[in-house]
Design a protein around this motif. Structure first.
Motif, PDB file in Angstrom:
ATOM      1  N   GLU A   1      -0.623   2.246   5.600  1.00  0.00           N
ATOM      2  CA  GLU A   1      -2.304   1.040   6.054  1.00  0.00           C
ATOM      3  C   GLU A   1      -2.551   1.403   4.511  1.00  0.00           C
ATOM      4  N   LEU A   2      -2.641  -0.228   4.221  1.00  0.00           N
ATOM      5  CA  LEU A   2      -3.311   0.043   2.811  1.00  0.00           C
ATOM      6  C   LEU A   2      -5.256  -0.607   3.298  1.00  0.00           C
ATOM      7  N   GLN A   3      -6.270  -0.183   3.064  1.00  0.00           N
ATOM      8  CA  GLN A   3      -7.320  -0.523   3.243  1.00  0.00           C
ATOM      9  C   GLN A   3      -8.396  -1.130   2.089  1.00  0.00           C
ATOM     10  N   PHE A   4      -8.053  -2.354   1.936  1.00  0.00           N
ATOM     11  CA  PHE A   4      -8.959  -3.130   0.511  1.00  0.00           C
ATOM     12  C   PHE A   4     -10.335  -3.533   0.345  1.00  0.00           C
ATOM     13  N   VAL A   5     -10.797  -2.518   0.744  1.00  0.00           N
ATOM     14  CA  VAL A   5     -12.644  -2.247   0.191  1.00  0.00           C
ATOM     15  C   VAL A   5     -13.540  -3.016  -0.660  1.00  0.00           C
ATOM     16  N   GLY A   6     -13.842  -3.923  -1.100  1.00  0.00           N
ATOM     17  CA  GLY A   6     -15.576  -4.533  -1.382  1.00  0.00           C
ATOM     18  C   GLY A   6     -15.758  -5.250  -2.160  1.00  0.00           C
ATOM     19  N   ASP A   7     -16.757  -5.448  -2.114  1.00  0.00           N
ATOM     20  CA  ASP A   7     -17.899  -6.967  -2.026  1.00  0.00           C
ATOM     21  C   ASP A   7     -17.215  -7.987  -3.102  1.00  0.00           C
TER      22      ASP A   7
ATOM     23  N   GLY B   1       9.425  -1.922  13.567  1.00  0.00           N
ATOM     24  CA  GLY B   1       9.200  -2.284  11.985  1.00  0.00           C
ATOM     25  C   GLY B   1       9.291  -0.687  11.931  1.00  0.00           C
ATOM     26  N   GLY B   2       8.018   0.019  12.535  1.00  0.00           N
ATOM     27  CA  GLY B   2       7.554   1.663  12.913  1.00  0.00           C
ATOM     28  C   GLY B   2       7.449   1.987  11.243  1.00  0.00           C
ATOM     29  N   ARG B   3       7.827   2.830  10.636  1.00  0.00           N
ATOM     30  CA  ARG B   3       7.749   3.190   9.538  1.00  0.00           C
ATOM     31  C   ARG B   3       8.682   1.879   8.180  1.00  0.00           C
ATOM     32  N   ARG B   4       9.279   1.360   8.799  1.00  0.00           N
ATOM     33  CA  ARG B   4       8.774   0.352   7.016  1.00  0.00           C
ATOM     34  C   ARG B   4       8.403  -0.752   7.407  1.00  0.00           C
ATOM     35  N   ASP B   5       7.180  -0.661   7.883  1.00  0.00           N
ATOM     36  CA  ASP B   5       6.040  -1.510   8.199  1.00  0.00           C
ATOM     37  C   ASP B   5       4.710  -1.391   6.708  1.00  0.00           C
ATOM     38  N   LEU B   6       4.457  -1.673   5.592  1.00  0.00           N
ATOM     39  CA  LEU B   6       2.995  -2.081   5.257  1.00  0.00           C
ATOM     40  C   LEU B   6       2.246  -2.796   5.618  1.00  0.00           C
ATOM     41  N   GLN B   7       0.882  -1.917   6.319  1.00  0.00           N
ATOM     42  CA  GLN B   7      -0.237  -2.670   6.518  1.00  0.00           C
ATOM     43  C   GLN B   7      -1.138  -3.108   5.514  1.00  0.00           C
ATOM     44  N   ILE B   8      -1.291  -4.365   5.587  1.00  0.00           N
ATOM     45  CA  ILE B   8      -2.562  -4.562   4.574  1.00  0.00           C
ATOM     46  C   ILE B   8      -3.900  -5.200   5.415  1.00  0.00           C
ATOM     47  N   LYS B   9      -4.728  -4.884   5.455  1.00  0.00           N
ATOM     48  CA  LYS B   9      -6.922  -4.920   5.953  1.00  0.00           C
ATOM     49  C   LYS B   9      -7.012  -5.181   4.825  1.00  0.00           C
ATOM     50  N   VAL B  10      -8.243  -5.863   4.981  1.00  0.00           N
ATOM     51  CA  VAL B  10      -9.168  -6.022   4.357  1.00  0.00           C
ATOM     52  C   VAL B  10     -11.128  -6.090   4.675  1.00  0.00           C
ATOM     53  N   SER B  11     -12.010  -5.710   3.560  1.00  0.00           N
ATOM     54  CA  SER B  11     -12.921  -6.081   4.440  1.00  0.00           C
ATOM     55  C   SER B  11     -13.840  -6.526   3.047  1.00  0.00           C
TER      56      SER B  11
ATOM     57  N   ARG C   1       4.167 -11.302   7.966  1.00  0.00           N
ATOM     58  CA  ARG C   1       3.566 -11.539   9.551  1.00  0.00           C
ATOM     59  C   ARG C   1       2.370 -11.579   9.836  1.00  0.00           C
ATOM     60  N   PRO C   2       1.424 -12.633   9.421  1.00  0.00           N
ATOM     61  CA  PRO C   2      -0.457 -12.234  10.008  1.00  0.00           C
ATOM     62  C   PRO C   2      -1.150 -11.798  11.438  1.00  0.00           C
ATOM     63  N   GLY C   3      -1.865 -10.372  10.734  1.00  0.00           N
ATOM     64  CA  GLY C   3      -2.286 -10.074  11.749  1.00  0.00           C
ATOM     65  C   GLY C   3      -2.854 -10.450  12.276  1.00  0.00           C
ATOM     66  N   SER C   4      -3.734  -9.876  13.390  1.00  0.00           N
ATOM     67  CA  SER C   4      -5.443  -9.415  14.189  1.00  0.00           C
ATOM     68  C   SER C   4      -6.220  -9.549  12.729  1.00  0.00           C
ATOM     69  N   GLY C   5      -7.221 -10.062  13.599  1.00  0.00           N
ATOM     70  CA  GLY C   5      -8.911  -8.984  12.628  1.00  0.00           C
ATOM     71  C   GLY C   5      -8.712  -7.636  12.960  1.00  0.00           C
ATOM     72  N   ILE C   6      -9.277  -7.063  12.159  1.00  0.00           N
ATOM     73  CA  ILE C   6      -8.804  -5.482  11.764  1.00  0.00           C
ATOM     74  C   ILE C   6      -9.686  -4.537  12.683  1.00  0.00           C
ATOM     75  N   SER C   7      -9.229  -3.618  13.603  1.00  0.00           N
ATOM     76  CA  SER C   7      -9.495  -2.809  14.370  1.00  0.00           C
ATOM     77  C   SER C   7      -9.481  -1.580  14.093  1.00  0.00           C
ATOM     78  N   ALA C   8     -10.575  -0.640  14.936  1.00  0.00           N
ATOM     79  CA  ALA C   8     -10.273   0.766  14.837  1.00  0.00           C
ATOM     80  C   ALA C   8      -9.145   1.258  15.124  1.00  0.00           C
TER      81      ALA C   8
END
Length: 742
Positions: free
Chosen positions: A540-546, A586-596, A569-576
């Motif tokens: 899971e990659l969380q991109f953070v920056g103004d 997909g399990g371990r073959r997924d790469l989650q991308i989140k943006v803040s 496949r688009p996901g919902s908003g970032i959750s905890a």
């Protein structure tokens, strides 16, 4: 931080070069008339003795009817209204295009003209209602008719590569300008005549541009109308010949691009009338004028504006076409225009920002140039050269599509999205199913299919990775894959070495924060390579920056490896918590991308396993003074790359000021980008992701841990500045430390 090489938008250096050369040209040219003719007469004898350039030179005549220049209060007065360069090359130079908005912006004149016509009609109606005898009539300026192209057979001349209206809009926020015009039109009925919210924009009615056939810009002149006090600048000129001839003379005696003064073997002109007027003038210079004007000229397949540009003095910012630049004879790192600037830099206060303090340190940094240039690629000698022409390299290989546009200074035309940003960052796959968008000129993908078997062991060099991946050493994909391969190197090599207690190699899932993200988010799809290199890990990659696009805030999408393809496949908003798709389908073959899209110290979310930042530049952004303490409180492994050793030292100083901690000794990144970054005021080797270090946190009270290492003991510094010689040696200027953070 004294040096901003690698952190500043390349287009800003290009803009500073244009304005600096134009300012000098206007000052030396003077007004059209006897003085201009006398100046050209003086240059003629000098130009006839110049060596001949075998390349063809082109004089472009580019009318402009759509874009105007709006100058802010910060624009510096000078020859030509507000087009000085102190705001581009001063002690606090802007780093991004958006930073120019207080000084200069570009607006649409098309909407403005409609608004002016409506306003004048309103004024006439008011006069008729009041019984006024006078009336106004809008007359097209004479100069606009004279400057219109006389050859209708060359429509491409009005939009040469690199000088498009879209470039102007991107440089100054043209969309905002259009929006402002619309707002003004909406509110105009409430205004009385003579009450305008802001001064009328300047109108560059015509642009004269001298280039060679390879795209090197040699000179530029702007003919401006639409503002008071600009008549001597070109408004009302019916005859372009004196202006064009003066520009040609100055371009030969003082070429803007790289190279010594020279004259062309042959010159061609992009306007039939001007071609006739120059037939009697150009031979005076010993230059052959083409028999016919340029009618259907268009950019050749390999044409591009060269990235080779004039350098500047580190102190006074004078360009190499204004003064001879010489490196410091001791460290060979920093460029100066003379003894006065070297001495001023040597004696700067406080001492730790003076060149006297930094000179021996910069000399040590310069010794790493050979090591950084040691790469296995067939093109290594070209791309690591101090005179590397990146634009020509990309154009010659047809790398002008997909993510390759992120590396170019040129701005594409209409209908082409430069940045893969939007509601979802350009996640549709291009032709051929290439998830990396690394396309050649013919639209085919550069990346080979994924190997059927996962890698055996771990890779520690580009050569090993290329061999396993089936890539030719002539492939330039390393320039973009430096980001995912750096993450891979941190996970497989650096974290086990520095934090063995984490046992990170045996984890089945990793949550990684990419802090103060920018360009790497523009290249987000290349991180899919992590699924190829680490197939057993759910990432899971969380991109953070103004600096991230606000419209991408709180977005979440997933990259899935389905056989040898990638799906999005688009996901919902970032959750905890991680989305259900991470653990289930997909399990371990997924790469989650989140943006803040916010500074890291304002980000709220689960604690990560690892923090990574690319080319961070702690001393260049104030938010690091709050983000670093946040990392100190989390106490998670945090690794950062920098483009030079100098930047690593500056980051260590900033970390010490912000938290009382420090940084580990930097080490070269084996997966650094092979492209050398060109520096304007120094000769140091700069490469994207060149060095890696990790944060050393201040021990918690009562922990008994050793304190963070302090800065290395100062090297002996000479008491007097070295005398400048003609030898090619340069010295680098001291970093300003935490006191000069931007």
């Amino acid at each position: 931080m004294e040096f901003v090489s690698g952190y500043r938008d390349e287009f800003l250096d290009f803009t500073a070069l244009l304005f600096g050369w134009f300012r000098k040209f206007v000052a030396e040219r003077g007004a059209v008339g006897t003085s201009l003719e006398g100046r050209c007469r003086q240059l003629e004898a000098q130009i006839r003795r110049l060596p001949q350039d075998p390349a063809l030179w082109v004089l472009h005549i580019l009318p402009n009817h759509s874009v105007g220049i709006s100058l802010g209060q910060g624009a510096e007065p000078g020859p030509g209204p507000g087009l000085g360069t102190a705001w581009l090359l001063g002690d606090n130079p802007p780093l991004h295009l958006r930073d120019l908005s207080p000084y200069i912006s570009f607006v649409s004149l098309e909407d403005g003209e409609e608004g002016e016509e409506e306003e004048e009609e309103d004024e006439e109606e008011e006069k008729r209602e009041d019984g006024g005898a006078g009336s106004t009539e809008k007359v097209e300026p004479e100069e606009d008719r004279e400057l219109a192209p006389t050859s209708r057979e060359s429509p491409q001349e009005t939009n040469p590569p690199g000088e498009s209206e879209e470039a102007a809009r991107e440089a100054g926020g043209g969309k905002d300008g259009c929006r402002e015009d619309r707002v003004e039109n909406e509110t105009r009925p409430q205004k009385r005549k003579g009450q305008r919210s802001e001064a009328a924009p300047l109108h560059v009615s015509c642009l004269l541009l001298v280039t060679d056939e390879h795209g090197t810009i040699l000179g530029i002149d702007l003919l401006v109308d639409g503002a008071q006090g600009t008549a001597s600048w070109g408004s009302g000129t019916k005859d372009l010949a004196p202006w064009a001839y003066a520009l040609l003379c100055h371009s030969m005696a003082c070429p803007m691009g790289s190279g010594d003064p020279r004259k062309p073997r042959q010159l061609t002109v992009g306007d039939a009338r001007l071609h006739r007027e120059l037939e009697s003038l150009v031979p005076r210079l010993g230059v052959k004028l083409a028999k016919t004007p340029m009618r259907t000229w268009g950019p050749r397949p390999g044409f591009t504006f060269a990235s080779l540009r004039a350098r500047t003095c580190h102190v006074c910012h004078r360009h190499s076409f204004e003064a001879k630049l010489t490196p410091c004879p001791q460290c060979s790192a920093v460029l100066y225009c003379g003894e006065a600037c070297l001495r001023a830099d040597w004696q700067r206060c406080p001492d730790d920002v003076s060149h006297r303090f930094w000179c021996p340190r910069l000399a040590a940094f310069m010794e790493r140039a050979g090591e950084l240039a040691t790469l296995p690629f067939t093109y290594t000698a070209e791309v690591t050269s101090e005179t590397f022409n990146k634009e020509a390299f990309l154009a010659s290989r047809g790398l002008t599509r997909g993510y390759w546009t992120q590396l170019s200074m040129l701005i594409p035309g209409p209908g082409f999205s430069r940045h893969p940003r939007g509601n979802t960052p350009s996640l549709s796959l291009p032709r051929g199913g290439d998830p990396y968008q690394l396309l050649q000129g013919d639209g085919t993908a550069l990346m080979p299919p994924v190997p059927p078997h996962p890698p055996q062991g771990v890779f520690g060099s580009w050569h090993d990775y290329y061999t396993w991946r089936g890539l030719s050493l002539d492939s330039p994909t390393a320039v973009l894959l430096t980001y995912p391969l750096t993450v891979y190197y941190v996970i497989t090599h650096l974290v086990p070495q520095s934090f063995p207690e984490l046992n990170i190699q045996n984890k089945q899932s990793l949550k990684i924060h990419v802090v103060e993200a920018g360009k790497e988010f523009d290249l987000v799809m290349v991180f899919w390579e992590l699924l190829v290199l680490l197939p057993h890990v759910a990432l899971e990659l969380q991109f953070v920056g103004d600096g991230l696009p606000p419209e991408s805030d709180e977005q979440h999408f997933t990259l899935q490896r389905d056989s040898l393809e990638v799906s999005v496949r688009p996901g919902s908003g970032i959750s905890a918590r991680p989305s259900s798709g991470t653990k289930e389908k997909g399990g371990r073959r997924d790469l989650q991308i989140k943006v803040s899209a916010r500074p890291y110290h304002l980000f709220q979310g689960p604690k990560p396993d690892l923090v990574i930042g690319f080319n961070s530049g702690f001393a260049l952004k104030d938010t690091w003074l709050r983000s670093l303490p946040r990392l100190q409180s989390l106490r998670v492994p945090a690794f950062f790359t920098e483009s030079s050793e100098y930047s690593c030292v500056m980051d260590g100083q900033t970390m010490a000021v912000a938290t009382g901690g420090g940084t580990s000794p930097p080490q070269p990144n084996p997966f650094r980008s092979p492209f050398r970054l060109r520096a304007a005021d120094n000769c140091m080797p700069w490469y994207c992701n060149a060095f890696i270090f990790h944060l050393v946190y201040k021990p918690a009270q009562g922990s008994g841990a050793r304190p963070a290492p302090g800065p290395p003991p100062p090297s002996p510094t000479p008491s007097a500045p070295p005398a400048l010689t003609r030898r090619r040696r340069g010295e680098k200027k001291p970093g300003r430390g935490a006191r000069r953070r931007k």
